[in-house]
Design an enzyme around this catalytic site. Structure first.
Site, PDB file in Angstrom:
ATOM      1  CB  CYS A 299      -0.983   0.005   1.167  1.00 26.31           C
ATOM      2  SG  CYS A 299      -0.240  -0.311   2.785  1.00 26.31           S
ATOM      3  CG  ASP A 423      -8.126   2.430   0.815  1.00 24.95           C
ATOM      4  OD1 ASP A 423      -7.008   1.879   0.782  1.00 24.95           O
ATOM      5  OD2 ASP A 423      -9.009   2.143   1.642  1.00 24.95           O
ATOM      6  CG  HIS A 425      -5.379  -0.811   1.592  1.00 32.73           C
ATOM      7  ND1 HIS A 425      -5.424   0.482   2.071  1.00 32.73           N
ATOM      8  CD2 HIS A 425      -4.320  -1.403   2.192  1.00 32.73           C
ATOM      9  CE1 HIS A 425      -4.444   0.653   2.952  1.00 32.73           C
ATOM     10  NE2 HIS A 425      -3.766  -0.467   3.036  1.00 32.73           N
TER      11      HIS A 425
END
Length: 466
Positions: A299, A423, A425
Site C-alpha cells: 500500500c 485508498d 488497498h
C-alpha cells in the site's frame, strides 16, 4: 480563448497543412523571406472560400468563409452552438445531447471535435499554365504542419462566432509556427512546430503554445520565462511544460490509470468550513496493478507511485513512475536497506517514501508525527496550509496501513474536519463508479483513523522551478 468553469463547450479543430518551399540558398538572406512567403500562402488558404470544417461523428459540414454555409439546413449563422449536439452521434448510437452521463459532479465541458478540410475543385480559369526553367540548384523543403486549435464558449454562443474564432485561431497558429520554424531551422533542416494547449489561471484560460519538435523542455527555459511574464504567472512552478498540456475531457489516457477520481465527488457540507484540495493531476495507483500482486504489503508503494505520478504530470520530472523494484533499489542505494531487500515483500513507511522521493525525483518532504490517530482531527490547519501552498498528495502511514490524503474540509472556528482519502488497498479494475461509490476514493471523518495508533505523514514539497 478562455476556458473557465462557466464554459460549456470546447470546439477543437485539427488538421494537417503541408508546408513547402524552394530555397535557392538555405543559408542566404532571401531564404527567410521565402519561408515567410510560404506561410503567408497557407494563411491565405485558411481564409479562402475553399476551407471546410467537418464535425466528427456527424453529417455536418460548415463553410466558415462563405458567409457561413452548412450542409444541414437547420444550422445557420444564428444557431446557438449547442444546437450542433443533436447531429453528433455518441458512442452508444444516440445523439450527444440525449446521452449525457449523470456524474456525481460535472467534470468538464463538452468537446466538439472538428476536422479541417479543403475543397479541391474550383471553377476552371481562362489562363494557361506557364513554364519556367530554373538552372540553379534548389533545396525543396516539405513538412506537415499539425494544426490544432481550441475555442471555449458558452452554449448560447452563435455558431458563426465560433467558426470565425476558429479561422482566426488557425491564422494565429500559422504565424506562431512560422516564428518557431525561422528560429530553430538550420539551413534546409527544419523542426516540425507542434501546438500544445495549456489551462492557465483566469483570466488567461486555455491558451495554445507552439514548441519545436525534438527540443526538450530543458532547452526551452527562456521561452517559458517569456510566457510566464506575458501571462503574469508565478515563477516558482511549471505551467507550460509539455507535461502540463491540457487533457481534453473526452480523450482517454493511454496508460490505463484513472486520473483525479476525486473530482467526481461532492465535498461534505460542514458549516463555516473551507475546502483545501490537491492541485493538479495525479494517477490512482493501487493493489494488483501492473501485473504485481502486492495485496497485503504494497500500500505504501502505491501511495508513493501516486505521489510520483503527480510530480510527473505537473512537469517537475520526466522520469516514469517507479516500480516496486526501483523503489526498493533506491532505498538500498541510499543505505536505508540491505541489498536483499530488493525483490522482497517488505513494507515501507513514510520515512522510506521521503527517502525515495529525494533519491529518484530530487524532491524534499516534510514529516509530520502524530502520536495517536485521535490527534489527526487537530491537524486541520497544517493540512489546509499544505494543500494551499504545496498542493501535493500526502502519504500517511500508521499501524500496518498506508493511505493518500488528497485534501481536507476544515472549519477554523469549530475545528470540524473531513479527510479526502485515496485508498491504495483497492484490488479491482479501473471502474470509476465502483471506486467512488464504495469509498475507495471518498471523504472520511476523524473516526476513519485508528485512534490509538501513531501516524507519520509525508508532505512532499514543490521544487521552485518553471
Amino acid at each position: 480563448m478562455v476556458y473557465s468553469e462557466e464554459c460549456d463547450f470546447i470546439f477543437r479543430l485539427k488538421g494537417i497543412l503541408e508546408f513547402a518551399c524552394q530555397l535557392d540558398n538555405p543559408n542566404g538572406v532571401q531564404s527567410q523571406s521565402t519561408i515567410s512567403k510560404s506561410f503567408q500562402d497557407l494563411r491565405s488558404k485558411v481564409t479562402s472560400k475553399n476551407i471546410v470544417f467537418t464535425v466528427c461523428n456527424s453529417p455536418v459540414l460548415i463553410w466558415p468563409n462563405t458567409g457561413f454555409q452548412s450542409s444541414v439546413e437547420s444550422l445557420t449563422e444564428a444557431s446557438a452552438c449547442g444546437d450542433i449536439l443533436q447531429w453528433i452521434e455518441s458512442d452508444d448510437g444516440g445523439s450527444k445531447k440525449s446521452s449525457k452521463k449523470k456524474d456525481k459532479k460535472k467534470s468538464g465541458p463538452t468537446v466538439v471535435n472538428m476536422k479541417l478540410l479543403f475543397e479541391v475543385t474550383e471553377p476552371a480559369g481562362n489562363t494557361a499554365p506557364s513554364l519556367i526553367r530554373v538552372s540553379t540548384q534548389q533545396h525543396c523543403v516539405k513538412m506537415p504542419l499539425p494544426l490544432d486549435c481550441a475555442l471555449s464558449v458558452t452554449t448560447d454562443e452563435r455558431l458563426e462566432t465560433v467558426c470565425t474564432g476558429l479561422v482566426e485561431a488557425l491564422n494565429k497558429q500559422l504565424a506562431d509556427m512560422e516564428e518557431v520554424v525561422l528560429q530553430y531551422r538550420k539551413g534546409s533542416s527544419f523542426l516540425v512546430p507542434q501546438p500544445f494547449h495549456f489551462q492557465l489561471p483566469e483570466p488567461a484560460g486555455l491558451i495554445t503554445v507552439v514548441y519545436p519538435a525534438g527540443v526538450p523542455d530543458s532547452q526551452l527555459q527562456a521561452v517559458r520565462e517569456d510566457l510566464h511574464r506575458k501571462f503574469e504567472l508565478p515563477c516558482d512552478r511549471p505551467y507550460l511544460r509539455r507535461a502540463n498540456a491540457f487533457h481534453f475531457p473526452d480523450a482517454a489516457y493511454k496508460d490505463g490509470y484513472l486520473r483525479n477520481p476525486h473530482i467526481h465527488l461532492n465535498p461534505p457540507n460542514i458549516e463555516d468550513a473551507k475546502l483545501y484540495l490537491v492541485q493538479g493531476v495525479y494517477s490512482y495507483h493501487h493493489y494488483m496493478q501492473d501485473h504485481v500482486d502486492d495485496n497485503g504489503w504494497g500500500c505504501a508503494y502505491r501511495s508513493l507511485q501516486t505521489i510520483c505520478s503527480w510530480f510527473q504530470q505537473q512537469g517537475y520530472v520526466e522520469t516514469a513512475v517507479p516500480t516496486h523494484t526501483q523503489i526498493q533499489q533506491a532505498l538500498v542505494d541510499v543505505g536505508d536497506k540491505e541489498p536483499r531487500f530488493v525483490g522482497s515483500r517488505q513494507w515501507i513507511g513514510s520515512i522510506e517514501v521521503q527517502a525515495v522521493l529525494n533519491q529518484l525525483l530530487g524532491v524534499t518532504s516534510k514529516i509530520m508525527f502524530v502520536s495517536q490517530g485521535s490527534e489527526l482531527a487537530t491537524k486541520g490547519r497544517e493540512l489546509a496550509n499544505h494543500f494551499q501552498t504545496e498542493g501535493t498528495p500526502v502519504m500517511i502511514g500508521g499501524g500496518v496501513l498506508a493511505h493518500t490524503i488528497l485534501g481536507v474540509v476544515w472549519s477554523e472556528n469549530t475545528g470540524q474536519i473531513r479527510f479526502l482519502i485515496l485508498d491504495p488497498h483497492y484490488t479491482g479494475g479501473e471502474d470509476l463508479q465502483t471506486i467512488t461509490d464504495k469509498g475507495w476514493c471518498g471523504w472520511k471523518g476523524p473516526e476513519f483513523w485508528d485512534q490509538n495508533a501513531y501516524y507519520n505523514l509525508c508532505l512532499p514539497q514543490r521544487p521552485k522551478t518553471i
